[in-house]
Design a protein around this motif. Sequence first.
Motif, short mmCIF file in Angstrom:
data_model
loop_
_atom_site.label_atom_id
_atom_site.label_comp_id
_atom_site.label_asym_id
_atom_site.label_seq_id
_atom_site.Cartn_x
_atom_site.Cartn_y
_atom_site.Cartn_z
N UNK A 183 -12.96 1.26 5.04
CA UNK A 183 -11.78 0.90 5.83
C UNK A 183 -11.40 2.08 6.70
N UNK A 184 -11.19 1.82 7.99
CA UNK A 184 -10.79 2.86 8.93
C UNK A 184 -9.30 2.74 9.21
N UNK A 185 -8.60 3.88 9.21
CA UNK A 185 -7.19 3.96 9.57
C UNK A 185 -7.02 4.54 10.97
N UNK A 186 -5.97 4.12 11.69
CA UNK A 186 -4.97 3.13 11.31
C UNK A 186 -5.50 1.70 11.40
N UNK A 187 -4.89 0.80 10.61
CA UNK A 187 -5.32 -0.60 10.65
C UNK A 187 -4.65 -1.36 11.79
N UNK A 188 -3.53 -0.86 12.29
CA UNK A 188 -2.94 -1.34 13.55
C UNK A 188 -2.70 -0.10 14.39
N UNK A 189 -3.37 -0.03 15.55
CA UNK A 189 -3.35 1.18 16.36
C UNK A 189 -2.29 1.11 17.46
N UNK A 238 -4.81 12.96 10.65
CA UNK A 238 -3.72 12.05 10.28
C UNK A 238 -2.55 12.86 9.72
N UNK A 239 -1.39 12.73 10.34
CA UNK A 239 -0.21 13.48 9.92
C UNK A 239 0.99 12.53 9.89
N UNK A 240 2.15 13.05 9.46
CA UNK A 240 3.39 12.28 9.50
C UNK A 240 3.42 11.07 8.60
N UNK A 241 2.70 11.13 7.48
CA UNK A 241 2.57 9.97 6.58
C UNK A 241 3.88 9.73 5.82
N UNK A 242 4.40 8.51 5.89
CA UNK A 242 5.63 8.18 5.18
C UNK A 242 6.07 6.76 5.47
N UNK A 243 7.29 6.41 5.05
CA UNK A 243 7.90 5.10 5.34
C UNK A 243 6.99 3.98 4.83
N UNK A 244 6.84 3.90 3.51
CA UNK A 244 5.88 2.97 2.92
C UNK A 244 6.47 1.67 2.41
N UNK A 254 2.06 6.65 10.11
CA UNK A 254 1.46 7.96 10.26
C UNK A 254 1.14 8.13 11.73
N UNK A 255 0.65 9.29 12.10
CA UNK A 255 0.22 9.47 13.48
C UNK A 255 -1.03 10.34 13.54
N UNK A 305 -3.31 10.29 2.63
CA UNK A 305 -3.92 9.18 3.36
C UNK A 305 -5.09 9.69 4.17
N UNK A 306 -6.23 9.00 4.06
CA UNK A 306 -7.45 9.39 4.75
C UNK A 306 -7.64 8.57 6.02
N UNK A 307 -8.39 9.15 6.96
CA UNK A 307 -8.72 8.42 8.18
C UNK A 307 -9.66 7.26 7.88
N UNK A 308 -10.42 7.35 6.80
CA UNK A 308 -11.24 6.24 6.33
C UNK A 308 -11.48 6.41 4.85
N UNK A 309 -11.70 5.31 4.16
CA UNK A 309 -11.97 5.38 2.73
C UNK A 309 -12.80 4.19 2.29
#
Length: 498
Positions: A3-9, A231-237, A253-254, A291-295
């Motif tokens: 899976x590649x992040x973000x899932x909605x770009x 990937x930075x700014x991870x939050x608001x889950x 995230x951004x 959070x990873x850019x892909x996993x």
Amino acid sequence: MKISNPVIKGFYPDPSICKAGDTYYLVCSSFQFFPGVPLFESKDLINWRQIGHCLTRKSQIQLESVNSSGGVFAPTIRHHDGRFYMTTTNDTTHQNFYVWTDDIYGEWSEPIFVEQDGIDPSLYFEDGKAFFMSNGTDDQGVGGVVQCEIDIETGRKLTPSRSIWQGSGGRYLESPHLYKIKGTYYLMAAEGGTEYGHMVTYARGNDPFGPFEAYPGNPVLTNRNLGGYEVQGVGHGNLIEDDRGNWWIFHLGFRQIHRWLTYHHLGREVFLAPVTFGEDGWFQAGHNGTTLASFETDCIPHGVTQMEKKIDTFENTNWDLDWCYLRHPHHENYRLEENKLTLKGTGVTLDQADSPTFFAIRQKDFNAVISCDVSINHGEAGITVYMDENHHYDLAIRKIGTGYEVIKRLNIGDIKSVEKVVELTGGNRASLVIRATSTNYSFFLRAEEQEIDLGSAQSRYLSSEVAGGFTGVVIGLYAQSEGSSNEAEFSNFCCEYL
């Protein structure tokens, strides 16, 4: 599968998710853009399709003259007894409200206001009761996550607002959500601010009003210590359980523009990370709490493939879903056809906190080629890569005297500078091209199978670190005119991601 992040770009911040039947629904904040609160659906959690907006009428949201990053803040979507609810804040008017619909593909209700302060409101339903929470100050003046019971039909408070948790000690406690999982109440929130220190934290208790015990390993998810990571700014889950009993967290995230350049301009996007519960009832998220850019995961059903759209055109986008206006548009200035857009310019410019004639699509990746043919009869029209009224780069055709010219204009704070001017010799039509990378935008005039280079500009000056605020770059088509009528025609629009 991978899976590649973000899932909605792109600029789709503050995601919230719910499930109804076999389908997942997700909403995001929209700030000064209209329609408000984009709405998506998915069958598999990784491929998302926009199906509408929650706020589509002027009567639902006041956006007149709101500054950039004002207006519609973080929403929450919930499904209860066959009805969908979306609650959010108009931060400009300091009002919390919700709307509802029985048809997810149809219109949403008029707003129902709740007399509780703060932002990031959320709803929780149990045993015929509706609980409303936000981050703010309770009726006794105590700050934190604040909650009351409401009459869901009217929004009237049935209990006083009460502060139920003060977080784990990080600044800017926000984004509260309550879940009941196997008889235990989990209260999840965000702390640290929606920047590089952002994080997800949570606590648990035996009652919706607490007391709550903080997770000993807080923060449960953050990239705040990953210097040099994209990937930075991870939050608001938001938590969600799938049909197979797997838990996930959707969060914002951004992506910063370079490993060692701490700027981001695409906005806050939608990311996905796995969640696992331990035998002690506490859960962990992501890869060692990041959070990873892909996993890789085996929790997505076999045969599901993550799809990605690489080209946006007039023909393959939907005017009502993919495109947006600044604040409430004057619809008489827009003519939308299958493969052509006609805009009537007014005296309102992109530099004003108002409603210029402007139609935009979100920039979804760093590397792109944006092109469009533009013709005018007066005034100015063109393409803008737009962060806010004080930070945007414009490539436009304008009428000067009896002739026409193409300009590149940079707008960075108080500096408004036309950096390049090319006289048009072939009339009032120009083929405009912008080439984007993570660090630069380059501007070209395409003429007679050649491209005239109008120079470049750094993306960092359109970033949140420079411009401030909570939005991201959108690719706008605009027209403006002083005095005389101006009709601009746009055709052959294409944004190709490389």
